[in-house]
Structure formats: structure tokens, C-alpha cells
Design a protein around this motif. Sequence first.
Motif, PDB file in Angstrom:
ATOM      1  N   TYR A 106      -7.038   3.186 -13.896  1.00  0.00           N
ATOM      2  CA  TYR A 106      -7.911   2.416 -14.392  1.00  0.00           C
ATOM      3  C   TYR A 106      -7.859   1.339 -15.512  1.00  0.00           C
ATOM      4  O   TYR A 106      -8.760   2.350 -16.010  1.00  0.00           O
ATOM      5  N   LEU A 114      -8.002   6.506  -5.697  1.00  0.00           N
ATOM      6  CA  LEU A 114      -7.743   5.926  -4.724  1.00  0.00           C
ATOM      7  C   LEU A 114      -6.918   6.615  -3.465  1.00  0.00           C
ATOM      8  O   LEU A 114      -6.290   6.837  -2.859  1.00  0.00           O
ATOM      9  N   TRP A 169     -13.857  -1.072  -3.103  1.00  0.00           N
ATOM     10  CA  TRP A 169     -13.275  -2.562  -3.961  1.00  0.00           C
ATOM     11  C   TRP A 169     -13.269  -3.522  -3.721  1.00  0.00           C
ATOM     12  O   TRP A 169     -14.141  -3.320  -2.884  1.00  0.00           O
ATOM     13  N   GLN A 208      -9.755  -7.273   0.019  1.00  0.00           N
ATOM     14  CA  GLN A 208      -8.090  -7.610  -0.352  1.00  0.00           C
ATOM     15  C   GLN A 208      -8.152  -8.808   0.332  1.00  0.00           C
ATOM     16  O   GLN A 208      -7.686  -9.439   1.813  1.00  0.00           O
ATOM     17  N   ARG A 216       5.132  -6.377  -3.585  1.00  0.00           N
ATOM     18  CA  ARG A 216       4.215  -4.690  -4.190  1.00  0.00           C
ATOM     19  C   ARG A 216       3.162  -3.836  -3.442  1.00  0.00           C
ATOM     20  O   ARG A 216       1.957  -4.812  -3.243  1.00  0.00           O
ATOM     21  N   TYR A 253       0.594  -0.716  -2.761  1.00  0.00           N
ATOM     22  CA  TYR A 253       0.325   0.599  -3.732  1.00  0.00           C
ATOM     23  C   TYR A 253       0.344   1.512  -3.258  1.00  0.00           C
ATOM     24  O   TYR A 253      -0.923   2.815  -3.551  1.00  0.00           O
ATOM     25  N   GLN A 306      -1.233  -0.022 -10.539  1.00  0.00           N
ATOM     26  CA  GLN A 306      -1.762  -0.921 -10.387  1.00  0.00           C
ATOM     27  C   GLN A 306      -1.274  -1.190 -12.486  1.00  0.00           C
ATOM     28  O   GLN A 306      -0.880  -2.013 -13.162  1.00  0.00           O
ATOM     29  N   SER A 353      -4.043  -7.044  -2.325  1.00  0.00           N
ATOM     30  CA  SER A 353      -4.818  -6.487  -3.297  1.00  0.00           C
ATOM     31  C   SER A 353      -6.350  -7.042  -3.819  1.00  0.00           C
ATOM     32  O   SER A 353      -6.702  -8.204  -3.038  1.00  0.00           O
ATOM     33  N   SER A 354      -7.191  -6.903  -4.386  1.00  0.00           N
ATOM     34  CA  SER A 354      -8.873  -7.326  -5.471  1.00  0.00           C
ATOM     35  C   SER A 354      -8.695  -8.515  -6.270  1.00  0.00           C
ATOM     36  O   SER A 354      -7.915  -8.070  -7.037  1.00  0.00           O
ATOM     37  N   THR A 373      -7.663  -6.668  -9.590  1.00  0.00           N
ATOM     38  CA  THR A 373      -6.525  -5.577  -9.757  1.00  0.00           C
ATOM     39  C   THR A 373      -6.060  -7.177 -10.478  1.00  0.00           C
ATOM     40  O   THR A 373      -5.599  -7.465 -11.771  1.00  0.00           O
ATOM     41  N   PRO A 419     -10.548  -0.686  -0.177  1.00  0.00           N
ATOM     42  CA  PRO A 419     -10.423   0.713  -0.310  1.00  0.00           C
ATOM     43  C   PRO A 419     -11.941   1.133  -0.984  1.00  0.00           C
ATOM     44  O   PRO A 419     -12.017   0.233  -1.680  1.00  0.00           O
TER      45      PRO A 419
HETATM   46  N1  PCA Z   1      -6.972  -2.622  -6.270  1.00  0.00           N
HETATM   47  C1  PCA Z   1      -5.887  -1.253  -6.584  1.00  0.00           C
HETATM   48  C2  PCA Z   1      -6.207  -0.635  -5.066  1.00  0.00           C
HETATM   49  C3  PCA Z   1      -7.156  -1.348  -4.673  1.00  0.00           C
HETATM   50  C4  PCA Z   1      -7.733  -2.597  -5.573  1.00  0.00           C
HETATM   51  O1  PCA Z   1      -8.171  -3.534  -5.085  1.00  0.00           O
HETATM   52  C5  PCA Z   1      -4.902  -2.313  -6.532  1.00  0.00           C
HETATM   53  O2  PCA Z   1      -4.355  -2.612  -6.409  1.00  0.00           O
HETATM   54  O3  PCA Z   1      -3.890  -1.145  -7.200  1.00  0.00           O
END
Ligand code: PCA
Length: 324
Positions: free
Chosen positions: A32, A88, A142, A145, A165, A167, A187, A204-205, A208, A229
Motif C-alpha cells: 500500500y 492482507l 481496514w 467495506q 474488481r 482483491y 490495490q 473495499s474501504s 482505498t 478485513p
Molecule cells: N482495501 C484493500 C483491502 C481492504 C481494503 O479496505 C484493497 O482494496 O485492496
Amino acid sequence: MYKKLSLLAGAIVLAFSAGAQAQTKWDLPTAYPASNLHVENLTQFVKEVDELSAGKLKITLHNNASLYKAPEIKRAVQGNQAQIGEILLSNFANEDPIYELDGLPFLATGYEASFKLYQAQKPFLEKKLNSQGMTLLYAVAWPPQGIFANRDIKKVADMKGLKWRAYSPVTAKIAELAGAQPVTVQQAELAQAMATGVIDSYMSSGSTGYDTKTYEYIKKFYDTEAWLPKNAVIVNKKAFDALDPATQEALKKAGAQAEARGWKLSQEKNTWYKEALTKNGMEIVKPTVELKEGLGVIGKRMLDDWLKKAGADGQAMIAEFRKP
Ligand code: PCA
């Protein structure tokens, strides 16, 4: 007399060379970017390890998948190519159900529940990592989501056909169950996948969403708060055992501090990220009851499957998590 003197000289040489070798250098890959909350936390962690070990353990942080891609980091630490690394957990769901647990939708949805789930999972996670020649230093959630999409999504059926998408194996499974088409993209490659139209949605969050400037392509974030996660920082056992006891303690202390700070930071920045997304033109949408219920059905099915795979250990973790 001469013999004694030369013995003494030998001891001095030994002492000096031990001193010279006392500094250990480790590499720490993460997938990241610098703006990410986990990386912000890791930057502080590296500094604290340096201070607490009195300069004896120097860790170099390699961010944004520059040293290894996300799915390769675990194996790199296992093989001691990197002595410490951030992974992760749910990326490794196909390896063992223990890695999947915190990726199941609607099992644990807030920070408090997620921390409780972590405590139930931790002894089993430690055991698994130990059996693979690694130790768990710390783990941080994280933010919750949600779904990024341009489409109007009022129920699960509205997700049908989206170029979704994923992950991790778990996020791919959610897509399949919802009738979307999963494409696994980490990511570090997500911005490009949106720019080229390979994907048009993902779960996702806000973190991201912010890191990858998702607002330039996608205008809605459905704040489903489906699960949190975790990223874990893992250490190669041989590399750890080679440290002197004081340095081992310094590392553990910095890890414990990073864990406490990370959970707080994640929670604080969750709010901040959503504000930042709004400022950049994204609409934060409260999910309809129907959408949440539909995703809940998917979650229930995934938990049932998980319990079958995870056997007695899985039962124990869920029982511990659900204990009042
Ligand atoms: N972001 C990462 C994993 C979990 C998150 O919130 C992603 O989207 O790859």
C-alpha cells in the motif's frame, strides 16, 4: 604471561566484532502507498523500533508493492527474503480458512465486533503462522467495506453483470454470488484498471477509494459496512530468533504500540476518508434495507461454507466470538 595477553587481546577483538555485527538490517514490504493508514502506522513503527532497540534494528520500509506484489509478500517472509512484511490476511483464504475469517461479510461489522473477532481468531492465526515458520507481530483492521459503483444499486440483483474488481478469493466469491463478474486486481493496479475500463465497481474501504482516486471514475460509495478485513505484520521466525533478547523485546513492544495506534487510526480516518471522498465529488449512499438484507444472505451462506471448511477450530472461533 604472553599467552594471557593474547587471550585478552582476542577477547577484545571478539567484543569489537560483536559490537560491529550488532546492527541488523531488515526489509519490510507492504503493498500500500504512503498515504495509506497502515503505511502511516508502519512508518511510525519503524521509527519506534529504531529508538527502542537503540539503533540495533534498522528496518527499511518498501511501500506500494515496490519490493513484492501483495500476494507474494507472505512467501517472501516465509523464505526470509524479507524478514518482516505486511499482508492482507484474506488474500490467503485459499491456503487455510483461518485467513478467510475476517473477510466474511456481515459476521463482524463495527470496530468493536471486529476486534472481538480478532481476539477469537488470534491463537489459531498465531499457530498457523508458527507452523509456516513465521510469527504474528500485530494486526490492524481496514475501515468497513462498502460498494463503489456508478450504477444505482438498491438490491443485490442490481449488481448483476458489473465488472467487479476483487482483491481476494472472498471478494471474488461475493461477486459470483451476486451475479457480477469478478476480476482480481490488487490495490497498486486499481487506478489503472478503472482508467482502462477493466472494472467499473468494487467493494473495499473509503481508504482505498481515497488512495486510488476512485472518485475520478466512480461517483457513488454505498456505505454497507459489511466487514473489516485486517492487515497483519508478520516476521520470519529465524530472523526473529537471531536477534538478541533486548532487541526482540523492542520489536514486540513497538508492535504492540503499532497495533493499539493502528486500530484507533483506522477508526478516526474512516470518517476522514469519507469526508475526503465527498469533497472530491463522490456521493456517500446509505444502503437500502433490501440491499443489506441481500448481502446478509450472501454472508450467511459464506459463513456456513466457512464453518464446513474450518472444522472444530472454526466452531471454536465463532463460539468465542459470539460469547456475550
Ligand atoms: N482495501 C484493500 C483491502 C481492504 C481494503 O479496505 C484493497 O482494496 O485492496
